[in-house]
Motif scaffolding. Structure first.
Motif, mmCIF file in Angstrom:
data_model
loop_
_atom_site.group_PDB
_atom_site.id
_atom_site.type_symbol
_atom_site.label_atom_id
_atom_site.label_comp_id
_atom_site.label_asym_id
_atom_site.label_seq_id
_atom_site.Cartn_x
_atom_site.Cartn_y
_atom_site.Cartn_z
ATOM 1 N N GLN A 1 0.855 -1.118 -0.175
ATOM 2 C CA GLN A 1 0.225 -0.055 -0.034
ATOM 3 C C GLN A 1 0.816 1.499 0.186
ATOM 4 O OE1 GLN A 1 -3.196 -0.315 0.220
ATOM 5 N NE2 GLN A 1 -4.168 1.521 0.253
ATOM 6 N N VAL A 2 0.502 2.150 -0.854
ATOM 7 C CA VAL A 2 1.182 3.405 -0.955
ATOM 8 C C VAL A 2 0.413 4.722 -0.880
ATOM 9 C CG1 VAL A 2 2.461 4.907 -2.299
ATOM 10 C CG2 VAL A 2 3.051 2.560 -2.621
ATOM 11 N N GLN A 3 0.896 5.549 0.198
ATOM 12 C CA GLN A 3 -0.029 6.806 0.257
ATOM 13 C C GLN A 3 0.650 7.752 -0.276
ATOM 14 O OE1 GLN A 3 0.914 4.951 3.301
ATOM 15 N NE2 GLN A 3 -0.851 3.655 2.627
ATOM 16 N N LEU A 4 -0.281 8.706 -1.013
ATOM 17 C CA LEU A 4 0.503 9.902 -1.736
ATOM 18 C C LEU A 4 -0.465 11.132 -1.204
ATOM 19 C CD1 LEU A 4 0.123 8.525 -5.408
ATOM 20 C CD2 LEU A 4 2.234 8.312 -3.872
ATOM 21 N N VAL A 5 0.572 12.014 -0.784
ATOM 22 C CA VAL A 5 -0.174 13.342 -0.253
ATOM 23 C C VAL A 5 0.644 14.424 -1.213
ATOM 24 C CG1 VAL A 5 -0.135 14.982 1.687
ATOM 25 C CG2 VAL A 5 -0.041 12.420 2.006
ATOM 26 N N ASP A 6 -0.716 14.853 -1.937
ATOM 27 C CA ASP A 6 -0.267 16.082 -3.081
ATOM 28 C C ASP A 6 -0.788 17.503 -2.145
ATOM 29 O OD1 ASP A 6 -2.430 14.504 -5.515
ATOM 30 O OD2 ASP A 6 -2.947 15.702 -3.535
ATOM 31 N N LEU B 1 3.535 22.310 -7.403
ATOM 32 C CA LEU B 1 3.063 21.147 -6.773
ATOM 33 C C LEU B 1 3.844 20.105 -6.091
ATOM 34 C CD1 LEU B 1 -0.093 20.322 -9.150
ATOM 35 C CD2 LEU B 1 0.049 22.311 -7.093
ATOM 36 N N SER B 2 3.728 19.658 -5.022
ATOM 37 C CA SER B 2 4.514 18.504 -4.371
ATOM 38 C C SER B 2 3.629 17.298 -4.201
ATOM 39 C CB SER B 2 5.060 19.027 -3.159
ATOM 40 O OG SER B 2 5.989 20.197 -3.212
ATOM 41 N N CYS B 3 4.166 16.116 -4.169
ATOM 42 C CA CYS B 3 3.577 14.976 -3.781
ATOM 43 C C CYS B 3 4.487 13.941 -3.152
ATOM 44 C CB CYS B 3 3.154 14.403 -5.236
ATOM 45 S SG CYS B 3 2.283 12.553 -4.797
ATOM 46 N N THR B 4 4.649 13.429 -1.994
ATOM 47 C CA THR B 4 5.254 12.691 -1.113
ATOM 48 C C THR B 4 4.405 11.283 -1.155
ATOM 49 O OG1 THR B 4 6.296 14.731 -0.094
ATOM 50 C CG2 THR B 4 6.519 12.509 1.071
ATOM 51 N N ALA B 5 5.324 10.270 -1.016
ATOM 52 C CA ALA B 5 4.772 8.879 -1.250
ATOM 53 C C ALA B 5 5.337 8.335 0.257
ATOM 54 C CB ALA B 5 5.247 8.010 -2.155
ATOM 55 N N SER B 6 4.484 7.396 0.902
ATOM 56 C CA SER B 6 4.776 6.750 1.940
ATOM 57 C C SER B 6 4.396 5.291 1.831
ATOM 58 C CB SER B 6 4.450 7.380 3.179
ATOM 59 O OG SER B 6 3.041 7.419 3.209
ATOM 60 N N GLY B 7 5.105 4.415 2.624
ATOM 61 C CA GLY B 7 4.618 3.112 2.529
ATOM 62 C C GLY B 7 5.764 2.372 1.658
ATOM 63 N N ARG B 8 6.155 2.815 0.897
ATOM 64 C CA ARG B 8 7.324 1.967 0.118
ATOM 65 C C ARG B 8 8.162 2.956 -0.688
ATOM 66 N NH1 ARG B 8 3.558 -0.280 -4.256
ATOM 67 N NH2 ARG B 8 3.812 1.068 -5.927
ATOM 68 N N SER B 9 9.193 2.890 -1.165
ATOM 69 C CA SER B 9 10.401 3.476 -1.755
ATOM 70 C C SER B 9 9.645 3.675 -3.067
ATOM 71 C CB SER B 9 11.668 2.849 -1.842
ATOM 72 O OG SER B 9 12.376 3.698 -2.837
ATOM 73 N N ILE B 10 9.744 4.973 -3.865
ATOM 74 C CA ILE B 10 9.303 5.190 -5.209
ATOM 75 C C ILE B 10 10.476 5.208 -6.151
ATOM 76 C CG2 ILE B 10 7.205 6.269 -4.448
ATOM 77 C CD1 ILE B 10 8.857 9.027 -5.441
ATOM 78 N N ASN B 11 11.657 4.691 -5.665
ATOM 79 C CA ASN B 11 12.735 4.801 -6.617
ATOM 80 C C ASN B 11 12.634 4.203 -8.002
ATOM 81 O OD1 ASN B 11 13.847 6.125 -4.423
ATOM 82 N ND2 ASN B 11 15.622 4.978 -4.174
ATOM 83 N N ASN B 12 11.864 2.945 -8.034
ATOM 84 C CA ASN B 12 11.875 2.230 -9.255
ATOM 85 C C ASN B 12 10.539 2.445 -9.952
ATOM 86 O OD1 ASN B 12 14.451 1.577 -8.897
ATOM 87 N ND2 ASN B 12 13.858 -0.270 -7.434
ATOM 88 N N ILE C 1 7.747 13.921 -5.567
ATOM 89 C CA ILE C 1 7.995 14.488 -6.956
ATOM 90 C C ILE C 1 7.378 15.994 -6.950
ATOM 91 C CG2 ILE C 1 7.728 12.362 -8.140
ATOM 92 C CD1 ILE C 1 4.853 13.100 -8.950
ATOM 93 N N TYR C 2 7.804 16.704 -7.889
ATOM 94 C CA TYR C 2 7.411 17.948 -7.771
ATOM 95 C C TYR C 2 6.729 18.553 -9.142
ATOM 96 C CZ TYR C 2 10.192 18.317 -3.750
ATOM 97 O OH TYR C 2 10.912 18.043 -2.680
ATOM 98 N N LEU C 3 6.056 19.471 -9.245
ATOM 99 C CA LEU C 3 5.399 19.788 -10.598
ATOM 100 C C LEU C 3 5.587 21.495 -10.749
ATOM 101 C CD1 LEU C 3 4.375 19.447 -13.432
ATOM 102 C CD2 LEU C 3 1.956 19.417 -12.446
ATOM 103 N N GLN C 4 6.679 21.879 -11.441
ATOM 104 C CA GLN C 4 6.535 23.206 -11.525
ATOM 105 C C GLN C 4 5.761 23.725 -12.788
ATOM 106 O OE1 GLN C 4 8.213 25.780 -9.536
ATOM 107 N NE2 GLN C 4 7.359 27.221 -10.673
#
Length: 124
Positions: A1-6, A20-31, A78-81
């Motif tokens: 399970q991944v939680q995304l907070v934007d 905009l910003s989005c931070t993930a938790s629950g697992r690494s998003i590296n891949n 991740i970010y969105l400019q």
């Protein structure tokens, strides 16, 4: 399970900028590919941009040259400019993560989890 907070939405005048910003938790998003979709009132949710695990990027034609997506794997964020915003960019913007590692993120079918959405309003 991944939680995304934007976050980071708001109201600006046409020609302005938002990030905009989005931070993930629950697992690494590296891949994992991550990205942004948006939904305007009365319209379908549409792809905006995504960034691959490698840093490669995709953009919809409507935002290419104005929006820039980036990622910070150390921060699982991740970010969105968004620059030179237009009235037609008004929508709820949703962060998304791909269904599997090393899978591209371009369509709704590619999405595993969504953020809660952040409102972007651009006035003329």
């Amino acid at each position: 399970q991944v939680q995304l907070v934007d976050s980071g939405g708001g109201s600006v005048q046409a020609g302005g900028s938002l990030r905009l910003s989005c931070t993930a938790s629950g697992r690494s998003i590296n891949n994992y590919a991550m990205g942004w979709f948006r939904q305007a009132p009365g319209k379908w949710r549409e792809f905006v941009t995504s960034i691959l695990w490698s840093g490669g990027t995709y953009y919809s034609e409507s935002v290419r040259g104005r929006f820039t997506i980036s990622r910070d794997n150390a921060e699982n964020t991740i970010y969105l400019q968004m620059n030179t915003l237009k009235v037609e960019d008004t929508a709820i913007y949703y962060c998304a993560v791909a269904k599997a590692a090393y899978r591209v993120l371009r369509t709704l079918d590619d999405v595993d989890f969504w953020g809660q959405g952040t409102q972007v309003t651009v006035s003329s």
